[in-house]
Design an enzyme around this catalytic site. Structure first.
Site, PDB file in Angstrom:
ATOM      1  N   ASP A  73      37.263  20.467   7.852  1.00 18.39           N
ATOM      2  CA  ASP A  73      35.963  21.081   7.507  1.00 18.39           C
ATOM      3  C   ASP A  73      35.224  20.316   7.008  1.00 18.39           C
ATOM      4  OD1 ASP A  73      33.882  23.033   8.298  1.00 18.39           O
ATOM      5  OD2 ASP A  73      33.784  23.503   5.948  1.00 18.39           O
ATOM      6  N   GLU A 145      39.667  21.246  14.266  1.00 18.87           N
ATOM      7  CA  GLU A 145      39.068  21.227  12.065  1.00 18.87           C
ATOM      8  C   GLU A 145      40.896  20.318  11.735  1.00 18.87           C
ATOM      9  OE1 GLU A 145      35.604  23.628  10.954  1.00 18.87           O
ATOM     10  OE2 GLU A 145      37.357  24.854  10.905  1.00 18.87           O
TER      11      GLU A 145
END
Length: 252
Positions: A73, A145
């Site tokens: 992320d 992610e």
């Protein structure tokens, strides 16, 4: 940005677990398809390991992909931010933030994951498998992610950038996120800052039946045409004309 329909093989029908040999073959083919070879394949496997799989196989909690998701992320935020900062030199901080949010939000990450068939490789527990976890949007976004996090740890930021250049940045360049960008305001700011004069938008063509109209707009600075745009509404056509004008002005 078009969304691919998940394959029927990822339906809620029960599916037997992969053997070690099948997993190895699938992950090898996956890496070959991406033209990426992990030095530490444990990181790659971990990126696709859901917590439900870890729970059922009595592995350590840290063996799932949640920590990699956390890292990925942050890596995505950094790389996307840098790309947008360099590409859109006349965009304000607020506009950059809005555009980045549209690119890294769950629906966008799910589309990227579907495009690369990430769902086919996810390791799930039986319960999660049988309730459709393989196509669950939040799960796929997390896996994307986690993969970015694993790729960063294994090969560094340069390879992550190369991956994004191939699979994510083209979507930005194609205008997939233009719905969150106000190109007319950007162009107006650019013209005012340089004291170039006043912009003039002209709808030069309307085609199609009333229920499916397409408009063509041109934007002029004095008598110079800076850009041409098409859209299903006059507003959209003007935005696309402004977008083309910005590309033209930034290329000088």
């Amino acid at each position: 940005m078009s969304n691919r329909t998940p394959s029927k093989k990822f339906s809620r029908a029960k599916r037997r677990p992969f053997t070690k040999e099948e997993l190895s073959t699938r992950f090898s083919a996956f890496q070959k398809g991406l033209d990426i070879q992990f030095q530490n394949e444990k990181l790659l496997y971990q990126a696709f390991t859901h917590s439900s799989y870890v729970n059922e196989h009595r592995k350590r909690p840290s063996d799932d992909n949640e920590r990699l998701e956390f890292l990925g992320d942050a890596v995505l935020e950094l790389t996307i931010s840098q790309y947008l900062y360099k590409k859109y030199q006349n965009m304000s901080e607020g506009e950059l933030t809005k555009l980045r949010a549209a690119i890294v939000c769950e629906p966008s990450l799910v589309i990227f994951a579907h495009h690369l068939d990430f769902g086919e490789l996810v390791l799930l527990g039986k319960g999660e498998e049988n309730t459709g976890g393989r196509t669950r949007p939040a799960l796929l976004a997390d896996v994307f992610e986690a993969f970015i996090g694993a790729l960063y740890l294994d090969q560094g930021l340069e390879v992550v950038e190369r991956f994004l250049t191939k699979y994510v940045y083209p979507k930005i360049n194609e205008g997939a996120f233009s719905h969150v960008m106000d190109f007319k305001s950007q162009l107006q700011e650019f013209i005012q800052r340089e004291n170039h004069g006043t912009l003039d938008y002209r709808i030069v063509q309307e085609t199609g039946p009333a229920h499916n109209r397409e408009f063509t707009s041109e934007v002029y600075l004095r008598d110079d045409r800076l850009g041409v745009g098409h859209g299903r509404s006059k507003k959209e056509a003007e935005q696309q004309a402004a977008r083309e004008a910005l590309k033209h002005l930034n290329s000088k």
